[in-house]
Every structure is written in structure tokens, then in C-alpha cells.
Motif scaffolding. Structure first.
Motif: not given
Ligand code: SUG
Length: 417
Positions: A21, A27, A92, A94, A193, A228-229
């Protein structure tokens, strides 16, 4: 009666650190570390147990089929033959971050008096873009009652990441609320996003009242600093909006709109001079669950990292001591998820509804959590290193673990979804 029900994603047996990500600093920093899926899933269960003991209603969403063989087939390959980046994307876990499963508008806000859920397309990142078909299948089971309307995703290229970029404020759960959709504008170093067109489509599909619906731009500095969110820098519940000073591009215009539409709104803004954007993002102060307990007390459920970040903990202690709207703090350990950028609020999809209208397979009590915990102890891998992603024995274990859980909760129909 309508209640807040948090549906936590059970952390799947393939949980690993693949660094998939961009813009999610935890991450990308932790790429290649050895993950601990069993400990991760047990941390998630402990959080659910803590929520239950606070008197909150608790639901679950289930791990998806991983590796996603169907997705790889649609790309003309298989898990064994796929190039390493597709293999990691197909593997993943996720879907654990249920805040990205869907956007939810409770029934008092919708023209037809039903609770609407729109499945997120997660179109921006490849490893998340293939979650929606199984998410939709699960939502259709859990929310099959007439009280709900479950929508499929809005079409790409309009990126939608679900409840993580959506906030609802209301005098109480049963009252018509105001809904805030937060979008990003492309052009920075990291992807934006959530697209405005996707948010506007969801508001239309849910039949929201335009006078009570707001679209706010996320501040580009927040995205650049790793938010990112929106739920990394702001969270809302009831009358309370809790946000960092740099969360929104034009906070004053947003706050004025909210005060006009909901005079009882309480805005708690944390100044950058007290907590920097960097500390807020590293500690996940705002990725907390802001909940109203049965006693009426507004409580903030924060990750341990918030207690360990001096500027953050000082601010929180002063706020609680000073009679601010947040009356109580609970600290939980979700370190494995945090290491992939997923805090307490990321792990849950909040639905305001009557628990009696939910398919009971998706609701949990302490006893059911104990049974799930014992199954996780038996089946979830203890550790996954980057090189393990090729090991057939690990794939067998991951697929077997999910099958055992689906059988236990009575959802075998999801096995090939
Ligand atoms: O989409 N991490 C997720 C984390 C999501 C967090 N959600 C909220 N903020 N609601 C993302 O970035 C990392 C997976 C990896 O790198 O293996 C990941 O997808």
C-alpha cells in the motif's frame, strides 16, 4: 431500537507484510517482516471481547478465500505460476480492515427508511480491488433482512474505500443524522483513494437528504503525511466530531456547515501545535473507536501506540480531566494489524441497526468468541515470512483454516465466493 453494532473483520490466516500500500507508511516500512497471523487474529478477538464487556453489540465479517484463485484465473494464471507481485496481491488478508468493506447510511438518514450499505470497490490498489465480490456475498447474507438495502460497488475508475472516508453525526442513533463524505484530490506523491464522484454516487444511491449531506476535501498535507484514509485523522460518533487540525482542506467551512445542520454538534479539534500530524499518524490517535456506552459516556478506544506517544497521551489525559466530550479511554493491543496501517477503527464496520435484524451467524457473544479463538489457536499459522508465500504447505494450511472457520460459524456457502 437502533444500536451501534461493530462488525470486526476476523484477521485471516494469510496475514503478512508484503508492503502493498503506497502512502500507508506503516505497511511500506514493515515490508518483509515476519508476520504472526495467529497472534494477530487473537488480538482482534481480544478487542471484540473488550467491546462486548463495555456493553456494545458485536458482529464479525469472515476472512476471504486466499489466495484468491478466481482472481488469478481471471488474469490467466494460477498461484503456482503467477509472478511474485500478483502472488502477494492474491494472498493479502486485507479484507480484515472492515472499515473499507462498505459505506453505511442508517435508516433514519435514508429516504426509504432502510439502512443502506454500498460495497466498496477499493479500485485504487490491486490487492484490495478483488475484495468486493466476497464482501458483497457476506453483506448479502448478514443483511438479508428487509430493513437493509445492500448495493454492489460503484463502478471504477471512481475509487471508493467505504466507511473509512465517511462520518455520521446525529443527536442520537435513531434521529436523522448528517453524513460527511471525505474525498481526496489526485496529484500528490501518494494516491488519493476516495474520489468525489464515488462519494456523490453513494449519497444518491442511499437516498440521503442533500441538505444534510456534505462533501469535504481531505487536506493534501494529511495524505502526504501518510493519512491514506480520512479515518486516520478524524472520527465521529453521536454529536462528537474528533479531528486533527490538518485533517480537512477547509476545516472552517466544514465546521460551519455542520453547526448549521446539527446545532448540537461538538467539534473536538486537536491542534497541530499539541500533536503533530506525524505523531497523530504514527500513534493512530484518530483511528480510535469513538463509542457511546450504555451509560451514555462517550469513550475512545485507542491502540497502545497512542499511550506510548507522549504528545498524544498528554493531550488525551488533559481532555478527559478537563471535562471534554470524551469521558473515558480504553487502550487495546492490535499491534499486528497496526504494523500494516490498520488501527482499531480500521478493523470494524459500524452499522447502526436493530441487532434482531442481523443474520445471527454474523453476531458474536463471549462464548462464540471463545470457540472461534480455540479454532484460531489450532489452525492459524504462527508466522509467515516473505519466502513462505511459495510454500504449498502454507497454502494448504491457510485454505484449511478458513474452511474450518466457515464450517464452525455455519457459512460454508461462502467457501468459493
Ligand atoms: O488499505 N493495509 C491497508 C490498511 C487499511 C486501513 N484501513 C483504514 N484506515 N480504514 C490499506 O492500506 C497493507 C497490506 C500489505 O501491505 O501487505 C494494507 O493493505
Amino acid at each position: 431500537m437502533l444500536r451501534e453494532i461493530n462488525f470486526d473483520g476476523i484477521i485471516g490466516p494469510s496475514h503478512n507484510f508484503a508492503g502493498l500500500s503506497p502512502g500507508n507508511l506503516a505497511a511500506t516500512r514493515n515490508q518483509g517482516l515476519v508476520s504472526r497471523p495467529r497472534a494477530a487474529a487473537l488480538q482482534g478477538l481480544a478487542k471484540m471481547r473488550a467491546n462486548l464487556s463495555l456493553g456494545l453489540a458485536q458482529g464479525i465479517l469472515l476472512p476471504h478465500a486466499r489466495p484468491n484463485r478466481r482472481w488469478l484465473r481471471s488474469l490467466g494464471t494460477s498461484y503456482q505460476l503467477a509472478p511474485p507481485h500478483l502472488r502477494a496481491q492474491a494472498f493479502s488478508a486485507s479484507a480484515m480492515w472492515a472499515a473499507n468493506a462498505a459505506t453505511v447510511s442508517p435508516s433514519p438518514d435514508a429516504a426509504d427508511g432502510r439502512c443502506h450499505l454500498t460495497t466498496a470497490n477499493l479500485a485504487t490498489l490491486p490487492h484490495r480491488s478483488h475484495e468486493w465480490p466476497e464482501t458483497l456475498a457476506q453483506l448479502r447474507l448478514a443483511f438479508a433482512h428487509d430493513a437493509f438495502r445492500v448495493h454492489g460497488p460503484v463502478p471504477p475508475p471512481f475509487g471508493d474505500e467505504g466507511a473509512a472516508n465517511h462520518m455520521r453525526l446525529a443527536a442520537h442513533h435513531d434521529a436523522p443524522g448528517i453524513e460527511v463524505f471525505v474525498f481526496g484530490v489526485a496529484g500528490g506523491a501518494f494516491p488519493a483513494r476516495q474520489h468525489r464522484d464515488a462519494s456523490e454516487a453513494i449519497a444518491r444511491l442511499h437516498g440521503l437528504d442533500p441538505a444534510r449531506t456534505f462533501f469535504a476535501q481531505q487536506s493534501p498535507e494529511a495524505i502526504a503525511a501518510g493519512a491514506f484514509h480520512n479515518d486516520v485523522v478524524a472520527v465521529a460518533n453521536g454529536r462528537v466530531l474528533f479531528a486533527h487540525e490538518q485533517a480537512f482542506a477547509d476545516p472552517n467551512a466544514l465546521y460551519a456547515d455542520l453547526r448549521d445542520a446539527l446545532p448540537e454538534v461538538e467539534i473536538v479539534e486537536v491542534p497541530a501545535s499539541r500533536v503533530s500530524l506525524e505523531d497523530a499518524i504514527a500513534s493512530y490517535l484518530f483511528n480510535a473507536q469513538l463509542v457511546t456506552l450504555p451509560t451514555g459516556e462517550t469513550t475512545l478506544i485507542v491502540p497502545q501506540e497512542a499511550r506510548e506517544t507522549p504528545s498524544v497521551w498528554r493531550w488525551l489525559e488533559e481532555h478527559v480531566a478537563g471535562n471534554g466530550p470524551i469521558r473515558r479511554l480504553e487502550v487495546i493491543d492490535v499491534r499486528e494489524s497496526m504494523s500494516n496501517g490498520g488501527g482499531p477503527a480500521c478493523l470494524r464496520l459500524r452499522v447502526v441497526a436493530d441487532p434482531a435484524t442481523i443474520d445471527p451467524r454474523f453476531m458474536v457473544d463471549a462464548e462464540k468468541l471463545n470457540a472461534i479463538g480455540a479454532l484460531i489457536e489450532r489452525h492459524w499459522p504462527e508466522a509467515i515470512a516473505a519466502e513462505d508465500l511459495q510454500a504449498p504447505a502454507l497454502i494448504d494450511q491457510v485454505e484449511g483454516a478458513r474452511a474450518a472457520l466457515l464450517e464452525m460459524v455455519g457459512c460454508v456457502e461462502l467457501i468459493n465466493s
